[in-house]
Design a protein around this motif. Sequence first.
Motif, short mmCIF file in Angstrom:
data_model
loop_
_atom_site.label_atom_id
_atom_site.label_comp_id
_atom_site.label_asym_id
_atom_site.label_seq_id
_atom_site.Cartn_x
_atom_site.Cartn_y
_atom_site.Cartn_z
N VAL A 92 0.84 -1.20 0.00
CA VAL A 92 0.00 0.00 0.00
C VAL A 92 0.87 1.25 0.00
O VAL A 92 1.98 1.26 0.53
N LYS A 93 0.35 2.30 -0.60
CA LYS A 93 1.05 3.59 -0.67
C LYS A 93 0.29 4.62 0.15
O LYS A 93 -0.94 4.67 0.13
N ASN A 94 1.01 5.48 0.82
CA ASN A 94 0.42 6.51 1.65
C ASN A 94 -0.09 7.65 0.78
O ASN A 94 0.64 8.19 -0.04
N LYS A 95 -1.34 8.04 0.98
CA LYS A 95 -1.94 9.15 0.24
C LYS A 95 -1.87 10.46 1.00
O LYS A 95 -2.14 11.51 0.45
N GLY A 96 -1.53 10.40 2.27
CA GLY A 96 -1.60 11.58 3.13
C GLY A 96 -0.37 12.45 3.14
O GLY A 96 -0.27 13.36 3.92
N ASP A 111 -8.34 4.68 10.16
CA ASP A 111 -7.81 5.03 8.84
C ASP A 111 -8.73 6.08 8.21
O ASP A 111 -9.63 5.76 7.46
N ASP A 117 -8.12 8.54 5.95
CA ASP A 117 -8.01 8.83 4.53
C ASP A 117 -8.19 7.60 3.64
O ASP A 117 -8.03 7.68 2.43
N LYS A 118 -8.53 6.47 4.23
CA LYS A 118 -8.87 5.23 3.50
C LYS A 118 -7.77 4.77 2.54
O LYS A 118 -8.03 4.29 1.46
N ASP A 119 -6.50 4.91 2.97
CA ASP A 119 -5.38 4.45 2.13
C ASP A 119 -4.80 3.12 2.61
O ASP A 119 -3.74 2.72 2.17
#
Length: 89
Positions: A54-58, A79, A81-83
Amino acid sequence: MKRIFAIILSFGLVLGLSFGANDIASAKTKVKTYKNCTALNKDYKGGVARTSSVKNKGGKTKYKPHVSKALYDANKKSDRDKDFIACEK
């Protein structure tokens, strides 16, 4: 002789299945649910990721998250930001 063998085999099967069910139930209870991100970050500074891909969107993070599907699923509410990374820092 065949009847005795069948009875012993059946008893062993039932006994084995009953011990296996207890192991599965106890494995599910070992996952900890945290009240908030502050409590989770005391144990896992980078948060908890569902998978390693998974990649961080924040934005940029300071710490690498701990990867655990079971722990993430137990604390999914954190969670925002649902990332698929709960409480990332």
